[in-house]
Design a protein around this motif. Structure first.
Motif, mmCIF file in Angstrom:
data_model
loop_
_atom_site.group_PDB
_atom_site.id
_atom_site.type_symbol
_atom_site.label_atom_id
_atom_site.label_comp_id
_atom_site.label_asym_id
_atom_site.label_seq_id
_atom_site.Cartn_x
_atom_site.Cartn_y
_atom_site.Cartn_z
ATOM 1 N N TRP A 1 2.259 -40.633 -32.617
ATOM 2 C CA TRP A 1 1.741 -39.390 -33.209
ATOM 3 C C TRP A 1 1.759 -39.463 -34.732
ATOM 4 O O TRP A 1 0.821 -39.015 -35.395
ATOM 5 C CB TRP A 1 2.579 -38.204 -32.735
ATOM 6 C CG TRP A 1 2.287 -37.775 -31.341
ATOM 7 C CD1 TRP A 1 3.005 -38.074 -30.213
ATOM 8 C CD2 TRP A 1 1.189 -36.983 -30.902
ATOM 9 N NE1 TRP A 1 2.428 -37.519 -29.109
ATOM 10 C CE2 TRP A 1 1.309 -36.833 -29.498
ATOM 11 C CE3 TRP A 1 0.119 -36.376 -31.551
ATOM 12 C CZ2 TRP A 1 0.394 -36.106 -28.737
ATOM 13 C CZ3 TRP A 1 -0.801 -35.646 -30.799
ATOM 14 C CH2 TRP A 1 -0.660 -35.515 -29.417
ATOM 15 N N ALA A 2 2.828 -40.016 -35.294
ATOM 16 C CA ALA A 2 2.967 -40.040 -36.751
ATOM 17 C C ALA A 2 1.959 -40.968 -37.406
ATOM 18 O O ALA A 2 1.263 -40.574 -38.354
ATOM 19 C CB ALA A 2 4.391 -40.461 -37.125
ATOM 20 N N LEU B 1 -1.385 -38.298 -37.031
ATOM 21 C CA LEU B 1 -1.162 -37.477 -38.230
ATOM 22 C C LEU B 1 -1.424 -38.239 -39.517
ATOM 23 O O LEU B 1 -2.199 -37.792 -40.379
ATOM 24 C CB LEU B 1 0.268 -36.937 -38.222
ATOM 25 C CG LEU B 1 0.616 -35.939 -37.121
ATOM 26 C CD1 LEU B 1 2.098 -35.602 -37.169
ATOM 27 C CD2 LEU B 1 -0.218 -34.671 -37.257
ATOM 28 N N MET C 1 -4.422 -37.580 -42.203
ATOM 29 C CA MET C 1 -4.065 -36.977 -43.488
ATOM 30 C C MET C 1 -4.355 -37.902 -44.662
ATOM 31 O O MET C 1 -4.693 -37.439 -45.754
ATOM 32 C CB MET C 1 -2.602 -36.551 -43.475
ATOM 33 C CG MET C 1 -2.358 -35.301 -42.642
ATOM 34 S SD MET C 1 -0.690 -34.605 -42.835
ATOM 35 C CE MET C 1 0.252 -35.789 -41.897
ATOM 36 N N THR D 1 -0.756 -33.808 -49.432
ATOM 37 C CA THR D 1 -1.127 -34.272 -48.094
ATOM 38 C C THR D 1 -0.739 -35.726 -47.890
ATOM 39 O O THR D 1 -0.259 -36.114 -46.818
ATOM 40 C CB THR D 1 -2.644 -34.091 -47.870
ATOM 41 O OG1 THR D 1 -2.986 -32.717 -48.086
ATOM 42 C CG2 THR D 1 -3.045 -34.479 -46.461
ATOM 43 N N ALA E 1 1.884 -37.229 -45.056
ATOM 44 C CA ALA E 1 1.520 -38.327 -44.156
ATOM 45 C C ALA E 1 2.596 -39.404 -44.127
ATOM 46 O O ALA E 1 3.029 -39.853 -43.061
ATOM 47 C CB ALA E 1 0.181 -38.924 -44.583
ATOM 48 N N CYS F 1 5.861 -38.161 -42.540
ATOM 49 C CA CYS F 1 5.797 -38.070 -41.081
ATOM 50 C C CYS F 1 6.120 -39.418 -40.434
ATOM 51 O O CYS F 1 6.800 -39.474 -39.403
ATOM 52 C CB CYS F 1 4.411 -37.602 -40.641
ATOM 53 S SG CYS F 1 4.125 -35.831 -40.856
#
Length: 396
Positions: free
Chosen positions: A80-81, A85, A89, A242, A246, A249
């Motif tokens: 997911w990271a 995401l 990002m 942002t 990123a 995360c």
């Protein structure tokens, strides 16, 4: 005053997100149209490639869902990271960064901060920054670093002892699933390529600021921004909010993996957050230190000039009040004339800070850098134990 041009002979402003083979490839396949970056479309396409395709492969293999101890695809925080995401990002951040840096460059020319004799050198610096941005060689290096990172991940798979959506272990024999191969060779490589490419372009920006700082600048020590007139540069890290989320995360996902299988103490978690903030400060702070020498010299020289003026003014007042100077009477370094009182000027000069980098400058990126880590920490640590750590880090 008519605003001076901030572009070169080619008429193009400084746009950090453009240029280079990767950008040109996106233009050829229609992800970028004209002067529109189309960040949402590009992010969705890359997420579909890096996260969506492995999802389909795991759905077919039956490893997309399952209990936590079976390590299914949709419960893997690293997937997911990085693949969802971070990649999305990093693409969206490009336009935000480009807009803020372009406005920052504009101010050097339009205020103007640059002296007339420095304009040619400034445009030369801009031209060289654009060439660095467009460099195919630089992007090849970024790609090679990304491939090397993926090779390291592939090598480390040999050390895995448990089966997962990416790796099947049967009787001591290990084999990567199709989704595992895709995630390592494509998804992981794409993430690291976008990250190293963004870091390279940040280095270009830092070098451009350093070159501007060495030019003849129209600085004034009493400027209300308390940075000689170049305080506007200090706001540039806000464009990287942002981008910072990123990268944070991905770090948080790494910590989450440890949290899921080990115990994380308050001390170790605080050390990780503190070290991460140091990295963030260095990343954004180094470009802002370029002006420290020029501002320090400005402050010293202006204070000396104001001090000379203050001495003459106060001695003049003393003579008019007492009829003579108490010390060195008759030694007048300036002819008798009206002298302006520089007291307020002197006080204003004392407020000039050579360091544009400060806590308020970095507060937005500091906060967002910690948020993903705090979210992971709350899954393992009590809020009352985590809060004091966060408070201490935010007031540093």
């Amino acid at each position: 005053m008519t605003a001076m041009r901030n572009d070169e002979d080619d008429g193009e402003p400084f746009l950090i997100a453009r240029g280079g083979p990767f950008f040109d490839a996106q233009k050829r396949i229609g992800l970028v149209a004209g002067d529109k970056l189309r960040p949402a479309r590009r992010a969705l396409v890359l997420i579909a490639v890096t996260w969506g395709i492995p999802l389909l492969l795991t759905l077919v293999a039956g490893t997309a869902f399952g209990e936590l101890d079976t390590r299914p695809y949709l419960l893997d925080p690293g997937v997911w990271a990085r693949s969802f995401l971070a990649i999305g990002m990093l693409i969206i951040a490009e336009g935000q960064i480009e807009d803020r840096l372009r406005l920052c460059v504009d101010q050097f020319f339009n205020i103007p901060v640059l002296a007339a004799g420095s304009l040619k050198s400034a445009r030369t610096a801009l031209s060289e920054a654009k060439r660095s941005r467009d460099s195919a060689g630089a992007e090849i290096v970024c790609l090679l670093v990304s491939i090397a990172t993926s090779s390291l991940v592939l090598h480390n798979m040999d050390g895995q002892t448990d089966s997962s959506w990416a790796l099947t272990i049967v009787g001591g024999s290990k084999s990567l699933s199709p989704a595992g191969w895709w995630s390592i060779l494509v998804s992981n490589t794409m993430f690291w390529f976008l990250l190293t490419r963004a870091v390279w372009r940040h280095i270009i920006w830092g070098n451009l600021l350093a070159r501007f700082a060495r030019l003849d600048l129209r600085l004034v020590a009493t400027h209300p921004d308390k940075h000689g007139g170049v305080g506007f540069v200090g706001g540039y890290p806000n464009a990287y909010v942002t981008f910072t989320v990123a990268t944070s995360c991905v770090l948080a996902a790494t910590i989450a993996h440890q949290v899921l299988h080990e115990t994380f103490t308050v001390t170790s978690f605080g050390a990780v957050m503190g070290l991460w903030l140091v990295v963030v400060f260095i990343f954004f702070g180094v470009p802002l230190t370029s002006f420290a020498i020029a501002l320090s010299e400005l402050k010293t020289r202006t204070l000396q000039a104001a001090s000379r003026q203050a001495t003459e003014f106060q001695r003049s007042v003393e003579r008019s009040t007492l009829g003579s100077n108490v010390a060195a009477n008759g030694d007048h370094s300036r002819p008798e004339q009206e002298i302006a009182d520089p007291t307020k000027l002197y006080e204003a000069i004392g407020k000039l800070s050579p360091l544009i980098l400060n806590r308020s400058t970095l507060l937005p990126v500091t906060v967002v850098a910690l948020l993903p880590l705090i979210a992971v920490g709350l899954t393992q640590l009590p809020f009352k134990d985590l809060l004091p750590i966060v408070k201490r880090l935010l007031v540093l």
